[in-house]
Design a protein around this motif. Structure first.
Motif, PDB file in Angstrom:
ATOM      1  N   THR A  27       0.846  -1.190   0.000  1.00 47.28           N
ATOM      2  CA  THR A  27       0.000   0.000   0.000  1.00 47.28           C
ATOM      3  C   THR A  27       0.881   1.240   0.000  1.00 47.28           C
ATOM      4  N   LEU A  28       0.691   2.088  -1.008  1.00 44.65           N
ATOM      5  CA  LEU A  28       1.454   3.326  -1.146  1.00 44.65           C
ATOM      6  C   LEU A  28       0.505   4.481  -1.418  1.00 44.65           C
ATOM      7  N   THR A  29       0.920   5.667  -1.045  1.00 46.67           N
ATOM      8  CA  THR A  29       0.171   6.839  -1.487  1.00 46.67           C
ATOM      9  C   THR A  29       0.580   7.115  -2.931  1.00 46.67           C
ATOM     10  N   PHE A  30      -0.233   7.880  -3.633  1.00 47.51           N
ATOM     11  CA  PHE A  30       0.084   8.226  -5.011  1.00 47.51           C
ATOM     12  C   PHE A  30       1.410   8.991  -5.062  1.00 47.51           C
ATOM     13  N   SER A  31       1.614   9.891  -4.109  1.00 43.99           N
ATOM     14  CA  SER A  31       2.854  10.673  -4.058  1.00 43.99           C
ATOM     15  C   SER A  31       4.072   9.772  -3.880  1.00 43.99           C
ATOM     16  N   GLU A  32       3.947   8.755  -3.043  1.00 41.08           N
ATOM     17  CA  GLU A  32       5.062   7.811  -2.848  1.00 41.08           C
ATOM     18  C   GLU A  32       5.360   7.061  -4.135  1.00 41.08           C
ATOM     19  N   LEU A  33       4.323   6.615  -4.827  1.00 35.93           N
ATOM     20  CA  LEU A  33       4.511   5.885  -6.080  1.00 35.93           C
ATOM     21  C   LEU A  33       5.178   6.771  -7.129  1.00 35.93           C
ATOM     22  N   ILE A  34       4.713   8.006  -7.267  1.00 33.23           N
ATOM     23  CA  ILE A  34       5.295   8.947  -8.228  1.00 33.23           C
ATOM     24  C   ILE A  34       6.765   9.192  -7.908  1.00 33.23           C
ATOM     25  N   GLU A  35       7.096   9.354  -6.634  1.00 34.96           N
ATOM     26  CA  GLU A  35       8.485   9.585  -6.227  1.00 34.96           C
ATOM     27  C   GLU A  35       9.367   8.379  -6.570  1.00 34.96           C
ATOM     28  N   ILE A  36       8.887   7.192  -6.290  1.00 32.17           N
ATOM     29  CA  ILE A  36       9.653   5.970  -6.573  1.00 32.17           C
ATOM     30  C   ILE A  36       9.876   5.809  -8.074  1.00 32.17           C
TER      31      ILE A  36
END
Length: 75
Positions: free
Chosen positions: A22-31
């Motif tokens: 489970t990730l936030t959208f911001s975390e996914l975009i950063e990764i």
């Protein structure tokens, strides 16, 4: 808040270095952004090696910059 489901392969999961489901959208975009940046840097290094640019000195780089600026201001 809205949720979306995203399916990726185990290979992609591991390749992105993910360690939780489970990730936030911001975390996914950063990764993903970091992954793209790393790939771009690796390509740039390969191109510099292939063209011989990785072997030029800082002095040569500065001389090229000065020459370009001079040519630009004289045109």
């Amino acid at each position: 808040m809205k949720s979306i489901n995203l399916q990726i392969t185990d290979f992609e999961f591991n390749q992105l270095g993910l360690n939780k489901n489970t990730l936030t959208f911001s975390e996914l975009i950063e990764i993903i952004g970091k992954k793209i940046t790393k790939q771009t840097l690796e390509k740039s290094i390969k191109l510099a090696d292939k063209s011989g640019l990785s072997k030029i000195s800082m002095e040569e780089i500065n001389d090229e910059i000065k020459a370009h600026r001079n040519a630009k201001s004289n045109s």
